[in-house]
Design an enzyme around this catalytic site. Structure first.
Site, PDB file in Angstrom:
ATOM      1  N   GLY A  22       0.638  -1.306  -0.195  1.00  0.00           N
ATOM      2  CA  GLY A  22       0.079   0.045  -0.141  1.00  0.00           C
ATOM      3  C   GLY A  22       0.795   1.216   0.095  1.00  0.00           C
ATOM      4  O   GLY A  22       0.452   2.349   0.641  1.00  0.00           O
ATOM      5  N   VAL A 131      -1.497  -1.921   9.708  1.00  0.00           N
ATOM      6  CA  VAL A 131      -1.703  -0.640   9.760  1.00  0.00           C
ATOM      7  C   VAL A 131      -3.318  -0.051   9.569  1.00  0.00           C
ATOM      8  O   VAL A 131      -4.112   0.621  10.265  1.00  0.00           O
ATOM      9  CB  VAL A 131      -1.047   0.636   9.004  1.00  0.00           C
ATOM     10  CG1 VAL A 131      -1.475   2.173   9.168  1.00  0.00           C
ATOM     11  CG2 VAL A 131       0.676   0.546   9.390  1.00  0.00           C
ATOM     12  N   ASP A 164      -1.986   6.057  18.902  1.00  0.00           N
ATOM     13  CA  ASP A 164      -2.813   6.638  20.117  1.00  0.00           C
ATOM     14  C   ASP A 164      -1.422   7.199  21.238  1.00  0.00           C
ATOM     15  O   ASP A 164      -1.953   8.011  21.922  1.00  0.00           O
ATOM     16  CB  ASP A 164      -3.455   5.252  20.696  1.00  0.00           C
ATOM     17  CG  ASP A 164      -4.652   5.026  19.644  1.00  0.00           C
ATOM     18  OD1 ASP A 164      -5.208   5.672  18.980  1.00  0.00           O
ATOM     19  OD2 ASP A 164      -4.934   3.815  19.669  1.00  0.00           O
ATOM     20  N   HIS A 191      -7.792  -0.033  19.190  1.00  0.00           N
ATOM     21  CA  HIS A 191      -7.431   1.074  18.503  1.00  0.00           C
ATOM     22  C   HIS A 191      -8.684   1.693  17.847  1.00  0.00           C
ATOM     23  O   HIS A 191      -8.680   1.785  16.457  1.00  0.00           O
ATOM     24  CB  HIS A 191      -6.373   0.785  17.522  1.00  0.00           C
ATOM     25  CG  HIS A 191      -5.824   1.943  16.481  1.00  0.00           C
ATOM     26  ND1 HIS A 191      -5.453   3.060  17.049  1.00  0.00           N
ATOM     27  CD2 HIS A 191      -5.985   1.916  15.235  1.00  0.00           C
ATOM     28  CE1 HIS A 191      -4.995   3.787  16.079  1.00  0.00           C
ATOM     29  NE2 HIS A 191      -5.449   3.332  14.811  1.00  0.00           N
TER      30      HIS A 191
END
Length: 327
Positions: A22, A131, A164, A191
């Protein structure tokens, strides 16, 4: 008190081959650039369905002693992945205004499924760092795909929640007028929204915060991604901070691989807590990925209450990911 490592290593003794799946996207491009700058990376393999040759050419002009290569389209996944030691997956559809991370599931789960299946086929011993949102569901998707291939190693699958942590450090620093690089706040559970549980009571250095300040900070950390999505007004989600967070986690993984001592980060990994099979906790990183899960830090009464709210939501997120592969 746990100490989260941050600085990039400058050792040139033993380097790492890293793939970014990606690499042409909003997160993938800045993440790839940060990894290109990391002296631990000897080979950077960039993959996407479009534009990767141009991205790779662009990065190859940066004066770092590492090799950059590109692959485009599913038929080139083998070339992108063979020999890789760490695979980072930021591929997926970004959030738009009004969307939650969970709203991304239908499109992004299939992307993660297919990419992880290729990892299991072409570099089954690689450490995988997810991710792609929703992380709470995509990590279970990845785990189930690796189990299907018979190559699942819970020590080598990570959901990156580092964003975070850096937000917690930043927001506390802003509030108290302290350099955020000097602040470390563990963030546990998940998350997404209320599953994000900052452990302010274990902030290092110890900082006095009122209950009202803790509640406000917690809400802002939980909703920080939505804040960015709204302000970008349809032009994307958190890309730059996420790329930085991803590069920090990958750097920690690489330093663990190379045997650096006391490399600790929080990450969403296999860890059974209250029947939630995956959970974000502080972990000690080593040559095989997770050296030791350090478990939950000591929690205040307020943090325990936040966790009670979070767990049922987290369980649903996890089951959604598992069911996607198993049904």
């Amino acid at each position: 008190m746990l100490s989260f490592t941050r600085s990039f290593s400058t050792s040139r003794r033993a380097l790492v081959k890293v793939a970014v799946l990606g690499a042409s996207g909003g997160i993938g491009q800045p993440l790839s650039m940060l990894l290109k700058l990391n002296p631990l990376v000897t080979e950077l393999s960039l993959y996407d369905i479009n534009h990767t040759p141009g991205v790779a050419a662009d990065l190859s002009h940066i004066d770092r002693n590492s090799f950059t290569k590109s692959a485009k389209g599913p038929d080139q996944l083998k070339a992108a992945l063979t020999g890789m030691e760490v695979v980072v997956i930021p591929a997926g559809v970004p959030r738009k205004p009004g969307m939650t991370r969970d709203d991304l599931f239908s499109s992004n789960a299939s992307i993660v499924r297919d990419l992880v299946d290729a990892v299991g086929n072409y570099c089954p011993k690689a450490i995988i760092a997810i991710v792609t949102n929703p992380v709470n569901s995509c990590v279970p998707v990845a785990a189930e795909m690796l189990k299907k291939r018979g190559v699942y190693d819970p020590k080598k699958l990570f959901g990156i929640t580092t964003l975070d942590l850096i937000r917690a450090s930043t927001f506390v620093g802003e509030l108290k007028g302290i350099d955020p690089m000097l602040i470390q706040v563990p963030v546990i559970c998940g998350h997404s929204g209320e599953t994000i549980v900052p452990v302010m009571s274990q902030c290092k250095p110890k900082i006095k915060l009122t209950d009202s300040e803790i509640c406000d900070l917690t809400k802002r950390i939980q909703n920080a991604g939505t804040e960015v999505v709204k302000l970008k007004a349809g032009a994307g989600s958190a890309t730059l901070a996420m790329a930085f967070a991803g590069s920090r986690m990958v750097d920690a993984i690489m330093r663990g691989i190379k045997g650096q001592s006391n490399v600790i980060e929080c990450s969403f990994v296999e860890y059974n807590y209250e029947e939630a099979q995956y959970f974000s906790t502080p972990i000690l990183l080593g040559p095989n990925g997770i050296e030791k899960n350090l478990g939950l830090p000591k929690l205040s009464k307020l943090e325990r209450e936040l966790l009670k709210i979070a767990i049922p939501i987290l369980k649903k997120n996890i089951k959604k990911g598992e069911d996607f592969v198993l049904t």
